[in-house]
Design a protein around this motif. Sequence first.
Motif, mmCIF file in Angstrom:
data_model
loop_
_atom_site.group_PDB
_atom_site.id
_atom_site.type_symbol
_atom_site.label_atom_id
_atom_site.label_comp_id
_atom_site.label_asym_id
_atom_site.label_seq_id
_atom_site.Cartn_x
_atom_site.Cartn_y
_atom_site.Cartn_z
ATOM 1 N N MET A 55 0.817 -1.208 0.000
ATOM 2 C CA MET A 55 0.000 0.000 0.000
ATOM 3 C C MET A 55 0.849 1.256 0.000
ATOM 4 O O MET A 55 2.056 1.197 0.187
ATOM 5 N N ILE A 56 0.182 2.377 -0.202
ATOM 6 C CA ILE A 56 0.835 3.681 -0.254
ATOM 7 C C ILE A 56 0.731 4.366 1.106
ATOM 8 O O ILE A 56 -0.330 4.335 1.730
ATOM 9 N N PHE A 57 1.830 4.975 1.536
ATOM 10 C CA PHE A 57 1.868 5.743 2.780
ATOM 11 C C PHE A 57 2.374 7.144 2.497
ATOM 12 O O PHE A 57 3.232 7.340 1.633
ATOM 13 N N ARG A 58 1.924 8.105 3.245
ATOM 14 C CA ARG A 58 2.561 9.426 3.305
ATOM 15 C C ARG A 58 3.754 9.253 4.237
ATOM 16 O O ARG A 58 3.826 8.301 5.003
ATOM 17 N N VAL A 59 4.683 10.196 4.197
ATOM 18 C CA VAL A 59 5.801 10.181 5.140
ATOM 19 C C VAL A 59 5.754 11.467 5.947
ATOM 20 O O VAL A 59 5.404 12.529 5.430
ATOM 21 N N GLN A 60 6.086 11.345 7.215
ATOM 22 C CA GLN A 60 6.074 12.508 8.111
ATOM 23 C C GLN A 60 7.085 13.559 7.660
ATOM 24 O O GLN A 60 6.843 14.743 7.740
ATOM 25 N N ASP A 61 8.241 13.100 7.166
ATOM 26 C CA ASP A 61 9.313 14.005 6.732
ATOM 27 C C ASP A 61 9.669 13.645 5.285
ATOM 28 O O ASP A 61 10.222 12.574 5.023
ATOM 29 N N LYS A 62 9.362 14.532 4.350
ATOM 30 C CA LYS A 62 9.606 14.245 2.929
ATOM 31 C C LYS A 62 11.085 14.005 2.621
ATOM 32 O O LYS A 62 11.420 13.350 1.636
ATOM 33 N N ALA A 63 11.973 14.489 3.463
ATOM 34 C CA ALA A 63 13.407 14.251 3.258
ATOM 35 C C ALA A 63 13.727 12.756 3.325
ATOM 36 O O ALA A 63 14.701 12.297 2.725
ATOM 37 N N TRP A 64 12.902 11.991 4.047
ATOM 38 C CA TRP A 64 13.120 10.541 4.141
ATOM 39 C C TRP A 64 13.052 9.882 2.775
ATOM 40 O O TRP A 64 13.701 8.869 2.532
ATOM 41 N N LEU A 65 12.244 10.440 1.860
ATOM 42 C CA LEU A 65 12.090 9.830 0.537
ATOM 43 C C LEU A 65 13.403 9.828 -0.237
ATOM 44 O O LEU A 65 13.620 8.962 -1.085
ATOM 45 N N GLY A 66 14.295 10.776 0.057
ATOM 46 C CA GLY A 66 15.615 10.799 -0.560
ATOM 47 C C GLY A 66 16.519 9.693 -0.049
ATOM 48 O O GLY A 66 17.548 9.406 -0.647
ATOM 49 N N GLN A 67 16.126 9.064 1.059
ATOM 50 C CA GLN A 67 16.914 7.984 1.658
ATOM 51 C C GLN A 67 16.358 6.609 1.283
ATOM 52 O O GLN A 67 16.873 5.595 1.729
ATOM 53 N N MET A 68 15.282 6.578 0.482
ATOM 54 C CA MET A 68 14.649 5.312 0.092
ATOM 55 C C MET A 68 14.738 5.147 -1.420
ATOM 56 O O MET A 68 14.638 6.113 -2.165
ATOM 57 N N LYS A 69 14.921 3.893 -1.850
ATOM 58 C CA LYS A 69 14.848 3.596 -3.275
ATOM 59 C C LYS A 69 14.190 2.223 -3.450
ATOM 60 O O LYS A 69 14.147 1.418 -2.519
ATOM 61 N N GLU A 70 13.659 2.013 -4.647
ATOM 62 C CA GLU A 70 12.963 0.766 -4.938
ATOM 63 C C GLU A 70 13.840 -0.434 -4.583
ATOM 64 O O GLU A 70 15.031 -0.466 -4.907
ATOM 65 N N GLY A 71 13.251 -1.390 -3.871
ATOM 66 C CA GLY A 71 13.968 -2.597 -3.466
ATOM 67 C C GLY A 71 14.543 -2.536 -2.059
ATOM 68 O O GLY A 71 14.879 -3.570 -1.488
ATOM 69 N N ASP A 72 14.677 -1.325 -1.488
ATOM 70 C CA ASP A 72 15.215 -1.198 -0.128
ATOM 71 C C ASP A 72 14.316 -1.902 0.882
ATOM 72 O O ASP A 72 13.087 -1.846 0.780
ATOM 73 N N LYS A 73 14.954 -2.543 1.848
ATOM 74 C CA LYS A 73 14.219 -3.120 2.973
ATOM 75 C C LYS A 73 14.343 -2.141 4.134
ATOM 76 O O LYS A 73 15.443 -1.671 4.430
ATOM 77 N N ILE A 74 13.198 -1.830 4.743
ATOM 78 C CA ILE A 74 13.182 -0.872 5.850
ATOM 79 C C ILE A 74 12.381 -1.439 7.010
ATOM 80 O O ILE A 74 11.672 -2.444 6.874
ATOM 81 N N ARG A 75 12.521 -0.774 8.139
ATOM 82 C CA ARG A 75 11.657 -0.988 9.307
ATOM 83 C C ARG A 75 10.994 0.353 9.555
ATOM 84 O O ARG A 75 11.638 1.394 9.432
ATOM 85 N N PHE A 76 9.704 0.333 9.888
ATOM 86 C CA PHE A 76 8.999 1.593 10.049
ATOM 87 C C PHE A 76 7.869 1.476 11.062
ATOM 88 O O PHE A 76 7.445 0.382 11.429
ATOM 89 N N VAL A 77 7.431 2.634 11.514
ATOM 90 C CA VAL A 77 6.251 2.752 12.369
ATOM 91 C C VAL A 77 5.260 3.616 11.603
ATOM 92 O O VAL A 77 5.612 4.710 11.151
ATOM 93 N N ALA A 78 4.054 3.113 11.426
ATOM 94 C CA ALA A 78 3.002 3.877 10.747
ATOM 95 C C ALA A 78 1.931 4.226 11.758
ATOM 96 O O ALA A 78 1.703 3.496 12.729
ATOM 97 N N ASP A 79 1.278 5.356 11.534
ATOM 98 C CA ASP A 79 0.183 5.769 12.407
ATOM 99 C C ASP A 79 -0.849 6.498 11.559
ATOM 100 O O ASP A 79 -0.560 6.925 10.440
ATOM 101 N N ASN A 80 -2.035 6.641 12.104
ATOM 102 C CA ASN A 80 -3.102 7.376 11.445
ATOM 103 C C ASN A 80 -2.966 8.835 11.869
ATOM 104 O O ASN A 80 -3.245 9.174 13.000
ATOM 105 N N VAL A 81 -2.527 9.677 10.953
ATOM 106 C CA VAL A 81 -2.339 11.100 11.233
ATOM 107 C C VAL A 81 -3.390 11.854 10.420
ATOM 108 O O VAL A 81 -3.317 11.884 9.189
ATOM 109 N N ASN A 82 -4.373 12.415 11.103
ATOM 110 C CA ASN A 82 -5.464 13.140 10.423
ATOM 111 C C ASN A 82 -6.123 12.289 9.342
ATOM 112 O O ASN A 82 -6.342 12.749 8.224
#
Length: 124
Positions: A85-112
């Motif tokens: 699924m698609i998520f928004r990110v709290q800090d758009k700068a994080w998107l510069g640290q991600m690329k297709e295929g990367d494995k990450i660990r994350f915490v998601a929450d319902n923000v508004n």
Amino acid sequence: MKFLCKQSLLALAVVLSANGFAAEPAVMGGAGGHSGHGGHDHAAMSTPMSSTWTDGQVKKVDKAGGKVTLAHGPLENLGMPAMTMIFRVQDKAWLGQMKEGDKIRFVADNVNNVLTIVRFEAAR
């Protein structure tokens, strides 16, 4: 006495049904979506942020839109099963640290009423 007993039972029923209603997750539509479920977003009602980390794999990064598509494990704090699924990110700068295929660990929450990644790190 009979009247008092009926009032007490009625009050108890109201309290129990209100508590049951508050515990039910809500399914809400919105911008974005995820694959496999008819294009609807699933978001729980506002929940306290949990530090429940989930493993995910980056499928797509949308820097202009401030979104990332992840294949992820269950999101226990949101009551959601594993899916892509698609998520928004709290800090758009994080998107510069991600690329297709990367494995990450994350915490998601319902923000508004928008599922948002509120913490992330590269998988170890």
